[in-house]
Design an enzyme around this catalytic site. Structure first.
Site, PDB file in Angstrom:
ATOM      1  CG  HIS A 117      -2.246   0.570   0.964  1.00 23.35           C
ATOM      2  ND1 HIS A 117      -2.899   1.164   2.081  1.00 23.35           N
ATOM      3  CD2 HIS A 117      -3.040   0.354   0.043  1.00 23.35           C
ATOM      4  CE1 HIS A 117      -4.025   1.435   1.685  1.00 23.35           C
ATOM      5  NE2 HIS A 117      -4.025   1.154   0.396  1.00 23.35           N
ATOM      6  CG  HIS A 344      -7.077   7.777  -2.224  1.00 24.30           C
ATOM      7  ND1 HIS A 344      -5.813   7.572  -2.367  1.00 24.30           N
ATOM      8  CD2 HIS A 344      -7.644   6.478  -2.509  1.00 24.30           C
ATOM      9  CE1 HIS A 344      -5.531   6.130  -2.417  1.00 24.30           C
ATOM     10  NE2 HIS A 344      -6.657   5.460  -2.453  1.00 24.30           N
ATOM     11  CE  LYS A 346      -5.699   5.623   2.183  1.00 22.79           C
ATOM     12  NZ  LYS A 346      -5.833   5.824   0.864  1.00 22.79           N
TER      13      LYS A 346
HETATM   14  O1  LIG Z   1      -7.914  -3.274   2.890  1.00 18.94           O
HETATM   15  C1  LIG Z   1      -9.158  -3.496   3.424  1.00 18.94           C
HETATM   16  O2  LIG Z   1      -9.350  -4.086   4.635  1.00 18.94           O
HETATM   17  C2  LIG Z   1     -10.456  -3.015   2.517  1.00 18.94           C
HETATM   18  C3  LIG Z   1     -10.151  -3.351   0.943  1.00 18.94           C
HETATM   19  C4  LIG Z   1      -9.162  -1.907   0.663  1.00 18.94           C
HETATM   20  O3  LIG Z   1      -8.961  -1.099   1.522  1.00 18.94           O
HETATM   21  N1  LIG Z   1      -8.473  -2.083  -0.408  1.00 18.94           N
HETATM   22  C5  LIG Z   1      -7.764  -1.109  -0.922  1.00 18.94           C
HETATM   23  C6  LIG Z   1      -6.789  -1.181  -1.783  1.00 18.94           C
HETATM   24  C7  LIG Z   1      -5.848  -0.127  -2.272  1.00 18.94           C
HETATM   25  C8  LIG Z   1      -5.790   1.134  -1.950  1.00 18.94           C
HETATM   26  C9  LIG Z   1      -5.261   2.148  -2.596  1.00 18.94           C
HETATM   27  O4  LIG Z   1      -5.571   3.055  -3.077  1.00 18.94           O
HETATM   28  O5  LIG Z   1      -3.918   1.808  -2.625  1.00 18.94           O
HETATM   29  C10 LIG Z   1      -6.748   1.323  -0.998  1.00 18.94           C
HETATM   30  C11 LIG Z   1      -7.003   2.826  -0.431  1.00 18.94           C
HETATM   31  O6  LIG Z   1      -5.911   3.503  -0.650  1.00 18.94           O
HETATM   32  O7  LIG Z   1      -8.127   3.192  -0.041  1.00 18.94           O
HETATM   33  C12 LIG Z   1      -7.671   0.375  -0.277  1.00 18.94           C
END
Ligand SMILES: O=C(O)CCC(=O)Nc1ccc(C(=O)O)c(C(=O)O)c1
Length: 455
Positions: A117, A344, A346
């Protein structure tokens, strides 16, 4: 050039906090003119003469990324670190094959459901290097109409010998090296040697990172929410903030367990609520406020319902945790002109109840999930983390302050903190619902007159 729009002037104007948002297409220019950058600004020749770069990310559109580099840097060696496996990994290999200057590094993901991530750029110039830690994927729509966060380091000078290359009081360099070593890949050897030759004494942030693993002993405090707890225990606010709410703001939510005490209002809030030398768990837990877009935030956003494609909260997870409803607050960013730019980004912070000051602030890739922050196992002996994450923590004393005033309420103070959203947060109404991405919304059209019918 001396113009305010010159990327170097934007970066220098945001010192010493160096915390920016990304430019948003479609809002009044005054909200993009200061305190905001685009990806081309970050890769601009005015920031330095780029020699090579490393891009850590999750979603990467390689042809698009190459086009974001200025022509004169477009064929400089570029390493892309990702965590894709199986078919997605093969797709990356094929896409990269077209570019002889691009090398791929595949991060190990040995624990199920983990993701790579982390969103970070290592920019190596002729005279030094910069580190950029941010929240945007390397795809066009992440840099178009969303609210994203960027921390950009000062220029870290290159030194002749490793002994000249100092670390900062926040152990920034040591923590960055420790994070990269945790990938356990020989591909990082040359980058680690380069990083060690740079003077990072000017870094004023702490690194809060996660790497997959079942971390025990000292390693338990090296990663995830226990690293945050460790830093706040040593350098956090004093007891005067005991009653201040803790705030989480993110773009996705994982499974939190059967009750609020299972994790989110248990071990996770205890870390956010940690104060210097005082045990957070000894007295009453502070109020937890979670900022996450409601269905209407998404419907009325610049992108409309499609913004929800980047807010992957699933109905099967949501129905298991109705207790979360008490914590939800709207995404509202009137003072940054970004109420309609879906988040987007956090961020996590501890704010005075009236929102005029904050005790600390973190911007990170980590969503509200145990996968990202870690969850205790084996009677608290180990912290299990599934994903790679990285973020930075701002503490007022690293800027000679007791607390940060918030820019929203103290616009003249150069050290006022540019919080991306309005404080205090606005609680959902009874009728509001958190955005869930895999159910239809047919009752009201979005800003583009469309409905949402996922399947
Ligand atoms: O993980 C969990 O528990 C729920 C699924 C999830 O959250 N997936 C996810 C994947 C990639 C990104 C990204 O954009 O890198 C993001 C984000 O950043 O919102 C979220």
């Amino acid at each position: 050039s001396s113009s305010r729009s010159d990327p170097l002037n934007i970066i220098e104007a945001c010192q010493p906090l160096n915390f920016l948002l990304t430019k948003v297409t479609g809002i009044q220019e005054k909200y993009n003119r200061s305190g905001a950058v685009g990806i081309k600004d970050l890769l601009s020749p005015s920031l330095g003469s780029l020699q090579e770069s490393v891009q850590f990310n999750y979603m990467i559109d390689i042809p698009w990324l190459v086009q974001q580099y200025p022509p004169q840097f477009r064929s400089k060696p570029l390493v892309i670190v990702h965590g894709h496996q199986r078919q997605a990994k093969m797709d990356m290999d094929v896409a990269a094959d077209h570019y002889k200057h691009i090398k791929l590094v595949n991060a190990k993901l040995e624990i199920m459901y983990g993701t790579h991530h982390t969103k970070m750029m290592l920019l190596f110039y002729d005279i030094g290097m910069r580190v950029v830690i941010h929240t945007a994927n390397l795809i066009e729509k992440d840099w178009h109409q969303k609210t994203q966060g960027v921390w950009i380091s000062p220029m870290f000078p290159k030194c002749k010998t490793a002994s000249d290359a100092k670390d900062s009081s926040t152990n920034f360099k040591q923590d960055l090296i420790q994070y990269m070593e945790a990938y356990r890949t020989p591909h990082f050897k040359s980058w680690l040697e380069k990083i060690k030759l740079h003077d990072m004494s000017s870094a004023k942030v702490h690194i809060i990172a996660s790497v997959p693993g079942r971390h025990i002993g000292p390693a338990k405090q090296t990663w995830g929410h226990f690293k945050l707890r460790k830093i706040l225990r040593q350098l956090g606010p004093g007891n005067s903030c005991k009653s201040w709410p803790v705030i989480g703001q993110f773009s996705s939510i994982g499974s939190m367990g059967p009750t609020k005490e299972s994790w989110v209002y248990g071990e996770f809030t205890e870390s956010l609520a940690t104060t210097k030398d005082g045990g957070a768990s000894l007295t009453m837990k502070p109020t937890l406020k979670l900022i996450y877009p409601s269905k209407d935030n998404v419907r009325t956003s610049l992108e409309g319902y499609p913004a929800g494609g980047s807010l992957p909260y699933s109905i099967k997870t949501a129905v298991k945790q109705q207790y979360m409803h008490q914590f939800w607050n709207h995404w509202k960013s009137e003072h940054r002109g970004r109420s309609a730019a879906c988040p987007h980004i956090k961020t996590y912070t501890r704010s005075h109840p009236d929102g005029t000051s904050i005790a600390w602030f973190a911007v990170t890739s980590a969503n509200l999930s145990k996968a990202a922050w870690g969850a205790l196992e084996k009677k608290g002996q180990q912290l299990m983390i599934r994903s790679y994450e990285i973020g930075v923590l701002f503490l007022p004393q690293n800027y000679g302050l007791e607390k940060f005033k918030t820019l929203e309420h103290a616009s003249e103070d150069p050290l006022a903190f540019p919080v991306p959203y309005d404080l205090p947060p606005t609680h959902y109404e009874k009728s509001d619902r958190p955005w869930v991405w895999d159910i239809p919304y047919m009752d009201k059209p979005d800003t583009h007159g469309n409905k949402w019918c996922p399947q």
